[in-house]
Scaffold this motif. Structure first.
Motif, PDB file in Angstrom:
ATOM      1  N   UNK A 101      47.977 -51.584  69.743  1.00 19.24           N
ATOM      2  CA  UNK A 101      46.842 -51.319  70.634  1.00 19.24           C
ATOM      3  C   UNK A 101      45.813 -52.423  70.519  1.00 19.24           C
ATOM      4  N   UNK A 102      45.570 -52.822  69.262  1.00 20.28           N
ATOM      5  CA  UNK A 102      44.608 -53.875  68.977  1.00 20.28           C
ATOM      6  C   UNK A 102      45.043 -55.178  69.642  1.00 20.28           C
ATOM      7  N   UNK A 103      46.350 -55.456  69.520  1.00 13.44           N
ATOM      8  CA  UNK A 103      46.908 -56.667  70.109  1.00 13.44           C
ATOM      9  C   UNK A 103      46.769 -56.643  71.637  1.00 13.44           C
ATOM     10  N   UNK A 104      47.084 -55.481  72.214  1.00 14.68           N
ATOM     11  CA  UNK A 104      46.977 -55.350  73.659  1.00 14.68           C
ATOM     12  C   UNK A 104      45.540 -55.562  74.116  1.00 14.68           C
ATOM     13  N   UNK A 105      44.632 -55.002  73.360  1.00 18.73           N
ATOM     14  CA  UNK A 105      43.228 -55.124  73.704  1.00 18.73           C
ATOM     15  C   UNK A 105      42.760 -56.576  73.564  1.00 18.73           C
ATOM     16  N   UNK A 106      43.252 -57.233  72.502  1.00 15.61           N
ATOM     17  CA  UNK A 106      42.862 -58.625  72.270  1.00 15.61           C
ATOM     18  C   UNK A 106      43.339 -59.510  73.415  1.00 15.61           C
ATOM     19  N   UNK A 107      44.568 -59.208  73.910  1.00 16.68           N
ATOM     20  CA  UNK A 107      45.092 -60.007  75.032  1.00 16.68           C
ATOM     21  C   UNK A 107      44.265 -59.797  76.288  1.00 16.68           C
ATOM     22  N   UNK A 108      43.776 -58.562  76.459  1.00 15.31           N
ATOM     23  CA  UNK A 108      43.069 -58.243  77.687  1.00 15.31           C
ATOM     24  C   UNK A 108      41.563 -58.354  77.566  1.00 15.31           C
TER      25      UNK A 108
END
Lengths: 172, 347
Positions: free
Chosen positions: A91-98
Motif C-alpha cells: 500500500x505504501x509503495x502504491x501510494x509512493x508511486x501515486x
C-alpha cells in the motif's frame, strides 16, 4: 496575461516560481522526506489492528520461555504480522508511486531531474502532449501490475519457506 | 526450593487486586489458587511469572529474591487459558522454542533439542502431532502442547492460569487427570489458578482460597471441607442451605433438632443464620422422627443421587441430597422431619 486565465496560471506557476539557485541535488531529500511522511503511516495501518486483536499473550509466553526483546520480536511478533506488514508495504509503495501533493511542493518540478511520474503526467498533460501523458500513465499502471506480481511471488516464497521448515521437522 | 510469598500488595488504580497476600508453596507441591473472579488469583500468578511487579511485599524462591529477577531469568513455565501457542510455528517448534532461544553457550545441540521435544510429545501424549500447526489441533491438544512447551525449559515452577477454562466438560476432566500425572512424573512445583472448586479440590495437594485480594484459607482439600475458616469458604466450596437458628454453647438449635457448629470455632450465643450442605442433611418420614418439620415439594436428579426440595412451615426452601435408593421412600407432598449433621454460622 498570466493572471487572466486559470489554465495558463496553472501551466506557468511552477516554472515561474522556480528560483535559479534551486539545485536538483537539494530537491531529492525533500522528495524522499515528503513521500515518507505521506506514505509510511500506511505500513502501520495494516498490522496495528491485527496486533491489537492478537493480544500480547504469545509475546509474554516467549518472555517466560527465556527469549529476550529482540528474539521475541524476530521469532514471534514479526512472523505473526508478516502478511499485514507485506500488505502495508505494498500500500505504501502504491501510494509512493501515486503521491502528488507533497512531492509537487517539495520537488521544485524540474523536468527530468526532480520529477516523479505523477508530476510528469500532469506536466505532459498540461502541455497538451497527450501521447506522452498517456504513455507515462500507462507506465504507472504497468508498475502497479508489477507490484501485484511481486506480491504474489513474495507470498509463494514465504509459504515455501514455512513448508520447508515444517518438512524438516516432520523428518526429524 | 520453597516459594515464599510475603505481604504482597498490588493495586490497579484504586482497585486493590492483592491486599497483602502471604503464602508458602512447598517443593514439588501441587497447589491450587482458587477464588471467584476478581479475587486476585491471576494477578498473583502474573507477579510470580514476572509479568507484573507488586507494589509491596517480597517473594523469595529458595531464599533468593524472586522479584529482582526478570521474567526471563526466573525459569517459570506459564500456561495460558487461551494457550498462547506460536501460531506460525509447528507443534515441535513451539515446544523447542524455550531451548532454541537460549544463548549459544547454553543451547543444547539440535539433536538434543529434537530428543527433548520427542520426549515431551510422549509425556503430553501428543506423539505424531509434532509437524502440525496449532490451528490444526483441538482445544485439548493445544493445551497439551502449551504444557509441553512450558516444561521444555525444565522450569523451577509451573504456573497454569485457568488452563481448562476454554474446554468442554469431558475434555476438561480428562486433561485434569493428565495434568496430575504429568506433575507426578516430573515433580515440578505446580500452581494452578482456577475458579472451579471441584477442579481445585480434585487435583491439588493443597488449596489456597482467595477472596477480594486476600487469602481466606490455605489447606488440604479435606481440611477446607471439614474445617472451613469462614462462611465464605463454606459457601464457595459447595451448595448450601440457609436456615435461621439460635446458637447456644457451640450448638445451633433449630425447631426440633440441634447440630454442632463447625465454624466459627467459638460462635457467639444468640440468633444467627446457619448454613449447611444438602449432603449433610437427612430426612426421616417415621411417625416418631425427630427434626424440623418440613414438606417435600419436589424430587429430582439422576444417577446415584437425588435432590429433595423441601419447604418449612414458614416457607424457607431447603435441599437435601440423598442416595437414589433412599429417595424412593419419599414422595412429593409428604410431611417429613429434617436434620443436619453440621452447620456453619454466619457472623
Amino acid at each position: 496575461m498570466c493572471f487572466v486565465t486559470p489554465c495558463s496560471a496553472g501551466c506557468c506557476r511552477p516554472r515561474a516560481r522556480l528560483p535559479a539557485e534551486t539545485s536538483p541535488q537539494r530537491a531529492l531529500p525533500g522528495i524522499v522526506l515528503g513521500t515518507i511522511l505521506v506514505t509510511v503511516p500506511l505500513i502501520a495501518r495494516e498490522p496495528i489492528p491485527l496486533m491489537t486483536e492478537q493480544g500480547p499473550d504469545e509475546e509474554l509466553a516467549a518472555v517466560t520461555l527465556g527469549a529476550g526483546g529482540w528474539s521475541v520480536f524476530r521469532r514471534v511478533t514479526l512472523p505473526n504480522i508478516r502478511w499485514a506488514l507485506l500488505h502495508g508495504m505494498l500500500l505504501c509503495n502504491a501510494r509512493a508511486m501515486g503521491e502528488f501533493g507533497a512531492v509537487s511542493v517539495l520537488s521544485g518540478h524540474i523536468r527530468s531531474l526532480t520529477e516523479t511520474l505523477p508530476l510528469r503526467v500532469e506536466a505532459l498533460y498540461n502541455d497538451d502532449d497527450f501521447v506522452g501523458a498517456f504513455s507515462a500513465a500507462t507506465l504507472l499502471g504497468g508498475l502497479a501490475i508489477v507490484t501485484l506480481v511481486a506480491r504474489t511471488m513474495l507470498e509463494h516464497v514465504i509459504r515455501a519457506a514455512d513448508r520447508a521448515g515444517a518438512i524438516e521437522e516432520a523428518g526429524a | 526450593m520453597t516459594l515464599a510469598i510475603d505481604g504482597v500488595t498490588k493495586a490497579f488504580g484504586r482497585f486493590p487486586a492483592l491486599a497483602g497476600v502471604s503464602l508458602e508453596v512447598r517443593d514439588g507441591e501441587f497447589l491450587s489458587l482458587l477464588g471467584p473472579s476478581g479475587s486476585g488469583k491471576t494477578t498473583l500468578l502474573r507477579v510470580l511469572a514476572g509479568l507484573d511487579q507488586p507494589d509491596q511485599g517480597r517473594v523469595l524462591f529458595d531464599g533468593a529474591d524472586f522479584l529482582a529477577q526478570t521474567a526471563r531469568e526466573r525459569r517459570v513455565g506459564l500456561v495460558f487459558q487461551q494457550y498462547a501457542l506460536f501460531r506460525h510455528m509447528t507443534v515441535a517448534r513451539n515446544i523447542a522454542f524455550g531451548l532454541e532461544v537460549r544463548p549459544r553457550a547454553t543451547r543444547p545441540s539440535a539433536a538434543k533439542i529434537r530428543a527433548r521435544v520427542d520426549e515431551l510429545l510422549t509425556l503430553a501424549q501428543i506423539d505424531g502431532l509434532g509437524h502440525r500447526y496449532p490451528t490444526e489441533l483441538s482445544g485439548g491438544q493445544r493445551q497439551r502442547v502449551a504444557v509441553a512447551r512450558a516444561l521444555a525449559v525444565e522450569p523451577r515452577l509451573l504456573l497454569l492460569d485457568e488452563p481448562f477454562g476454554a474446554l468442554d466438560a469431558k475434555v476438561r476432566k480428562e486433561l485434569r487427570g493428565e495434568l496430575r500425572r504429568i506433575h507426578d512424573a516430573t515433580g515440578v512445583t505446580t500452581i494452578l489458578v482456577t475458579h472451579d472448586q471441584e477442579e481445585a479440590m480434585a487435583l491439588a495437594d493443597r488449596v489456597a482460597l482467595m477472596n477480594k485480594g486476600r487469602m481466606e484459607q490455605v489447606g488440604t482439600p479435606a481440611e477446607l471441607d471439614t474445617t472451613p475458616a469462614s462462611p465464605f469458604v463454606f459457601t464457595f466450596l459447595g451448595e448450601t442451605n440457609r436456615l435461621a437458628c439460635r446458637v447456644d454453647s457451640g450448638q445451633a438449635r433449630f425447631d426440633g433438632f440441634a447440630a454442632p457448629v463447625i465454624t466459627p470455632r467459638e460462635p457467639a450465643d444468640g440468633a444467627a443464620v446457619a448454613l449447611f450442605r444438602p449432603e449433610d442433611a437427612a430426612l426421616d418420614g417415621g411417625t416418631h422422627a425427630q427434626g424440623l418439620p418440613v414438606r417435600i415439594v419436589e424430587i429430582h436428579g439422576r444417577g446415584a443421587l437425588r435432590q429433595i426440595e423441601c419447604l418449612t412451615a414458614v416457607g424457607e426452601r431447603l435441599t437435601v441430597e440423598v442416595a437414589e435408593a433412599f429417595a424412593t421412600g419419599f414422595t412429593a407432598g409428604q410431611p417429613v422431619r429434617l436434620t443436619a449433621r453440621r452447620v456453619v454460622v454466619e457472623a
